[in-house]
Design a protein around this motif. Structure first.
Motif, PDB file in Angstrom:
ATOM      1  N   ASP A  25     -18.511 -51.753 -31.047  1.00 45.23           N
ATOM      2  CA  ASP A  25     -19.598 -52.652 -31.444  1.00 45.23           C
ATOM      3  C   ASP A  25     -20.958 -51.986 -31.267  1.00 45.23           C
ATOM      4  O   ASP A  25     -21.844 -52.120 -32.103  1.00 45.23           O
ATOM      5  N   TRP A  26     -21.136 -51.244 -30.167  1.00 42.69           N
ATOM      6  CA  TRP A  26     -22.392 -50.523 -29.953  1.00 42.69           C
ATOM      7  C   TRP A  26     -22.577 -49.456 -31.028  1.00 42.69           C
ATOM      8  O   TRP A  26     -23.637 -49.345 -31.634  1.00 42.69           O
ATOM      9  N   GLY A  59     -23.404 -50.859 -34.389  1.00 43.96           N
ATOM     10  CA  GLY A  59     -24.783 -51.334 -34.416  1.00 43.96           C
ATOM     11  C   GLY A  59     -25.769 -50.191 -34.607  1.00 43.96           C
ATOM     12  O   GLY A  59     -26.728 -50.303 -35.370  1.00 43.96           O
ATOM     13  N   ALA A  88     -25.149 -48.785 -38.294  1.00 40.66           N
ATOM     14  CA  ALA A  88     -24.929 -49.814 -39.317  1.00 40.66           C
ATOM     15  C   ALA A  88     -25.450 -49.404 -40.696  1.00 40.66           C
ATOM     16  O   ALA A  88     -24.803 -49.668 -41.701  1.00 40.66           O
TER      17      ALA A  88
END
Length: 51
Positions: free
Chosen positions: A24-25, A28, A31
């Motif tokens: 997820d990091w 992000g 992205a």
């Protein structure tokens, strides 16, 4: 497999699924570079052998 001064480094592809904290990091941060940042992220899992 790469060799570096007596140490063998193995790399194999792996996938991180949504919900994994590192995935997820990473998604992000990257992205704007990922075509689909809401799906699985492929990474290389590395390990070293020898010395």
């Amino acid at each position: 497999m790469m060799r570096q001064e007596g140490v063998a480094i193995d790399r194999e592809p792996g996938y991180l699924e949504p919900g994994d904290a590192f995935r997820d990091w990473l998604a992000g941060v990257l992205a704007d570079r990922l075509p689909e940042h809401d799906g699985d992220v492929r990474v290389y899992l590395c390990g070293a052998r020898g010395a």
